[in-house]
Structure formats: structure tokens, C-alpha cells
Motif scaffolding. Structure first.
Motif, mmCIF file in Angstrom:
data_model
loop_
_atom_site.group_PDB
_atom_site.id
_atom_site.type_symbol
_atom_site.label_atom_id
_atom_site.label_comp_id
_atom_site.label_asym_id
_atom_site.label_seq_id
_atom_site.Cartn_x
_atom_site.Cartn_y
_atom_site.Cartn_z
ATOM 1 N N SER A 48 43.933 52.555 32.948
ATOM 2 C CA SER A 48 44.105 52.808 31.447
ATOM 3 C C SER A 48 44.459 51.544 30.791
ATOM 4 N N LYS A 49 44.982 50.438 31.416
ATOM 5 C CA LYS A 49 45.613 49.284 31.000
ATOM 6 C C LYS A 49 44.769 47.715 31.164
ATOM 7 N N LEU A 50 44.119 47.911 32.538
ATOM 8 C CA LEU A 50 43.428 46.739 32.558
ATOM 9 C C LEU A 50 41.920 46.838 32.541
ATOM 10 N N PHE A 51 41.578 46.136 31.519
ATOM 11 C CA PHE A 51 40.034 46.009 31.268
ATOM 12 C C PHE A 51 39.345 44.919 31.710
ATOM 13 N N GLY A 52 37.921 44.933 32.292
ATOM 14 C CA GLY A 52 37.087 44.370 32.579
ATOM 15 C C GLY A 52 37.418 43.411 33.864
ATOM 16 N N GLN A 53 38.133 44.222 34.954
ATOM 17 C CA GLN A 53 38.489 43.453 36.228
ATOM 18 C C GLN A 53 38.386 44.585 37.390
ATOM 19 N N HIS A 54 37.272 44.883 37.560
ATOM 20 C CA HIS A 54 36.860 46.063 38.553
ATOM 21 C C HIS A 54 37.280 45.546 39.943
ATOM 22 N N GLY A 83 42.011 33.210 37.832
ATOM 23 C CA GLY A 83 41.326 33.384 36.734
ATOM 24 C C GLY A 83 41.794 32.649 35.580
ATOM 25 N N TRP A 84 40.969 32.478 34.569
ATOM 26 C CA TRP A 84 41.032 31.612 33.375
ATOM 27 C C TRP A 84 42.609 32.220 32.903
ATOM 28 N N THR A 85 43.083 31.479 32.047
ATOM 29 C CA THR A 85 44.258 31.946 31.167
ATOM 30 C C THR A 85 43.972 33.103 30.436
ATOM 31 N N GLY A 86 44.726 34.125 30.370
ATOM 32 C CA GLY A 86 44.639 35.261 29.438
ATOM 33 C C GLY A 86 43.803 36.334 29.999
ATOM 34 N N THR A 87 43.570 36.194 31.246
ATOM 35 C CA THR A 87 42.543 37.255 31.935
ATOM 36 C C THR A 87 43.224 38.473 32.564
ATOM 37 N N GLY A 88 44.841 38.188 32.624
ATOM 38 C CA GLY A 88 45.382 39.517 32.856
ATOM 39 C C GLY A 88 46.095 39.210 34.494
ATOM 40 N N LYS A 89 46.352 38.056 34.840
ATOM 41 C CA LYS A 89 47.067 38.038 36.275
ATOM 42 C C LYS A 89 48.640 38.325 35.915
ATOM 43 N N ASN A 90 49.220 37.743 35.068
ATOM 44 C CA ASN A 90 50.576 38.296 34.725
ATOM 45 C C ASN A 90 50.649 39.729 34.459
ATOM 46 N N PHE A 91 49.570 40.079 33.633
ATOM 47 C CA PHE A 91 49.821 41.486 33.042
ATOM 48 C C PHE A 91 49.863 42.500 34.298
ATOM 49 N N VAL A 92 48.684 42.110 35.242
ATOM 50 C CA VAL A 92 48.614 42.811 36.484
ATOM 51 C C VAL A 92 49.726 42.828 37.420
ATOM 52 N N PHE A 150 54.802 34.014 41.829
ATOM 53 C CA PHE A 150 54.486 32.736 41.689
ATOM 54 C C PHE A 150 53.744 32.407 40.646
ATOM 55 N N ASP A 151 53.820 32.027 39.481
ATOM 56 C CA ASP A 151 52.876 31.592 38.376
ATOM 57 C C ASP A 151 52.715 30.162 38.467
ATOM 58 N N GLU A 152 51.387 29.796 37.825
ATOM 59 C CA GLU A 152 50.924 28.572 37.839
ATOM 60 C C GLU A 152 51.129 27.627 39.364
ATOM 61 N N SER A 188 47.264 31.952 39.705
ATOM 62 C CA SER A 188 46.684 30.658 39.470
ATOM 63 C C SER A 188 45.342 30.472 38.824
ATOM 64 N N ASN A 189 45.274 29.199 38.012
ATOM 65 C CA ASN A 189 44.069 29.075 37.413
ATOM 66 C C ASN A 189 42.737 28.322 38.120
ATOM 67 N N ALA A 190 43.353 28.146 39.456
ATOM 68 C CA ALA A 190 42.399 27.430 40.155
ATOM 69 C C ALA A 190 41.215 28.312 40.708
HETATM 70 N N1 LIG Z 1 42.190 42.445 31.781
HETATM 71 C C1 LIG Z 1 42.974 42.543 30.822
HETATM 72 N N2 LIG Z 1 42.984 43.935 30.265
HETATM 73 C C2 LIG Z 1 43.990 44.269 29.352
HETATM 74 N N3 LIG Z 1 44.833 43.333 28.561
HETATM 75 C C3 LIG Z 1 44.680 42.173 29.070
HETATM 76 C C4 LIG Z 1 43.763 41.683 30.022
HETATM 77 N N4 LIG Z 1 43.788 40.337 30.268
HETATM 78 C C5 LIG Z 1 44.860 39.940 29.376
HETATM 79 N N5 LIG Z 1 45.324 40.900 28.677
HETATM 80 C C6 LIG Z 1 46.388 40.948 27.702
HETATM 81 O O1 LIG Z 1 46.731 39.537 27.302
HETATM 82 C C7 LIG Z 1 47.837 39.221 27.700
HETATM 83 C C8 LIG Z 1 47.938 37.754 28.270
HETATM 84 O O2 LIG Z 1 47.491 37.937 29.633
HETATM 85 P P1 LIG Z 1 48.284 37.376 30.769
HETATM 86 O O3 LIG Z 1 49.542 36.762 30.283
HETATM 87 O O4 LIG Z 1 48.241 38.430 31.908
HETATM 88 O O5 LIG Z 1 47.139 36.247 31.233
HETATM 89 P P2 LIG Z 1 47.221 35.287 32.655
HETATM 90 O O6 LIG Z 1 45.744 35.433 33.190
HETATM 91 O O7 LIG Z 1 48.317 35.530 33.217
HETATM 92 O O8 LIG Z 1 47.195 33.956 31.908
HETATM 93 P P3 LIG Z 1 48.014 32.472 32.475
HETATM 94 O O9 LIG Z 1 46.929 31.808 33.338
HETATM 95 O O10 LIG Z 1 47.782 31.723 31.016
HETATM 96 O O11 LIG Z 1 49.241 32.726 32.766
HETATM 97 C C9 LIG Z 1 48.486 40.297 28.399
HETATM 98 O O12 LIG Z 1 50.126 40.439 28.179
HETATM 99 C C10 LIG Z 1 47.621 41.522 28.175
HETATM 100 O O13 LIG Z 1 48.213 42.124 26.866
#
Ligand SMILES: Nc1ncnc2c1ncn2[C@@H]1O[C@H](COP(=O)(O)OP(=O)(O)OP(=O)(O)O)[C@@H](O)[C@H]1O
Length: 234
Positions: A48-54, A83-92, A150-152, A188-190
Motif C-alpha cells: 500500500s505504501k511503496l510504489f514501482g519497486q516490485h 538506487g537514485w535519490t528519492g526512490t524510497g530507500k529510506n522510506f522502505v 547506514f545511509d549514504e 546507497s546511490n552506488a
Molecule cells: N517507491 C516509492 N513509493 C512511495 N513513495 C516513495 C517512493 N520513493 C520515494 N517515495 C517518497 O519520497 C520520499 C523520499 O524518498 P526517500 O527518502 O526514501 O528516498 P531515498 O531513496 O532514500 O533518497 P536518498 O538517496 O536521497 O537518501 C519518501 O519519504 C516517500 O514519501
């Protein structure tokens, strides 16, 4: 009520509260609180929360639920999310932490390190290394099911990665402490370019994103890992 009887009753309640862990854990966070994790709840959260990351969903669900349900794991669980920044690593990572400890990232048993924030100066590496090792050791001694995120990682000094490595191995114990129930999550972004290339290739050949298999990414990432000293997967 007589003061002495009241005092004795209070002392009895207090002793029960302290000596009976389950009672104590009703009011305070406990390390042992979530020795079992609900696979269904984790799956529901991921769906329900994580999209596009099967791929991440499947691997994380199987790895985390399998690990927590194993009473005697041979080594700690190590997850390396790329994965790239904002792909949900911290979120997951937050979803994983919340499914193991009610407090999630705020739990006393979940420890988040950000390379550029916590280990900013290369000249202090020896100090960081000692501090990090004693932090891991102290916290796993207090709670075997500790989670370290461990982020980054791609910005982390190679010397510090070496400091963590012994804890990830198949040791029954290291200096009297067993790390086999701990969880280490590396973000990691690597390898992000390679992941994007694979996704782009699939898109160009008219395939669905969901058709990408783990082995397609593993191959791409292993090439990246070989060329990058800061990739934990090596
Ligand atoms: N796959 C996803 N599904 C749902 N929400 C997402 C997803 N990816 C990112 N988000 C949303 O974007 C926010 C930022 O993503 P997140 O901090 O997890 O990115 P990241 O991969 O850890 O980036 P970074 O490499 O910069 O640390 C999350 O808190 C979430 O709300």
C-alpha cells in the motif's frame, strides 16, 4: 488502608512489574517485543505504501520475514538497497523498522547513521571506527535484535566499512557478543546508473517494468560493485 499494607502492596506490584517482563513491556518498549513479525502486515504495508519497486518489495518481504521467524539465524540480516535519490530507500527502511518495533525509526533499538552527518571528517576515521564499533557492540549486547541503518554508504570511508564487516559474518560470537540476530541495512546511490540502464533497456524493448527480474539487476549491480570500492555487496 494501613500505610504498611499499602507499602507492601505497592512493593508487590512494583516487583511484579519489574520481574515479569511481559507486564513491563505493556508500558515500555522492549527489545523482545516483536520477536515475531507479521508477514501479512509487512506485505500490506509494502503493497500500500511503496510504489514501482516490485523487486525490492519481494526481496525485502521474504528476507525480513524469513529472518525474524528464524530462532537461530547463522548470520545477521544484511540488506543493501541501491538506487537514485528519492526512490524510497529510506522510506522502505522506515517500513521495515516500524514492522519490527512500534517506535520505528524512533525506537531505542533502531540506529540510523548518515555518512556525511555522523562521519564527516576523513581525519577522524580512527576515532569514528572505534566509536562505531563500540556503539554496535554495546547496542547488540543490550538487544540482540538491534537494527542499524547506514545511509549514504557510497559516501562512507572505506575504513569505516571495514569496521562494520566483521559483524556481518557467520561468527557465533565476537568477543562474547552474538550479532546473528541483528539487522544491518545499507542505503546507497552506488549502482543507480546501471539500475536505470536496465529499466531503460526494458522500456525500449517494449517490456513492462514488472518483467525485470532480480537476476537482471544482480548482474548490472555486480559489475558496478566490482568498479566501486564503497559498495557493500562486493
Ligand atoms: N517507491 C516509492 N513509493 C512511495 N513513495 C516513495 C517512493 N520513493 C520515494 N517515495 C517518497 O519520497 C520520499 C523520499 O524518498 P526517500 O527518502 O526514501 O528516498 P531515498 O531513496 O532514500 O533518497 P536518498 O538517496 O536521497 O537518501 C519518501 O519519504 C516517500 O514519501
Amino acid at each position: 488502608v494501613e500505610p504498611i499494607s499499602l507499602g507492601l502492596a505497592l512493593a508487590g506490584v512494583l516487583t511484579g512489574y519489574i520481574s515479569y517482563p511481559r507486564l513491563y513491556c505493556l508500558f515500555a518498549e522492549c527489545c523482545s517485543q516483536k520477536q515475531s513479525l507479521s508477514r501479512d502486515a509487512l506485505q500490506k504495508d509494502l503493497d500500500s505504501k511503496l510504489f514501482g519497486q516490485h523487486l525490492a518489495k519481494k526481496v525485502i518481504l521474504n528476507a525480513v520475514s524469513g529472518f525474524i521467524s528464524n530462532p537461530k539465524p547463522k548470520k545477521p540480516l544484511t540488506l543493501s538497497l541501491h538506487g537514485w535519490t528519492g526512490t524510497g530507500k529510506n522510506f522502505v527502511s522506515k517500513i521495515i523498522a516500524e514492522n519490527i518495533y512500534e517506535g520505528g525509526l524512533n525506537s531505542d533499538y533502531v540506529h540510523l547513521f548518515v555518512a556525511t552527518l555522523h562521519f564527516p571528517h576523513v581525519s577522524n576515521i580512527t576515532l569514528y571506527k572505534d566509536q562505531l564499533q563500540s556503539w554496535i557492540r554495546g547496542n547488540v549486547s543490550a538487544c540482540a535484535r538491534s537494527i542499524f541503518i547506514f545511509d549514504e554508504m557510497d559516501k562512507m570511508h572505506a575504513g569505516l566499512i571495514d569496521a562494520i564487516k566483521p559483524y556481518l559474518d557467520y561468527y557465533d560470537n565476537l568477543d562474547g557478543v552474538s550479532y546473528q540476530k541483528a539487522i544491518f541495512v545499507f542505503l546507497s546511490n552506488a549502482g543507480a546508473e546501471r539500475i536505470t540502464d536496465v529499466a531503460l533497456d526494458f522500456w525500449r524493448s517494449g517490456k513492462q517494468r514488472e518483467e525485470i527480474k532480480l537476476r537482471d539487476m544482480e548482474h548490472a549491480l555486480s559489475v558496478s560493485a566490482f568498479n566501486n570500492k564503497n559498495m557493500v555487496l562486493q
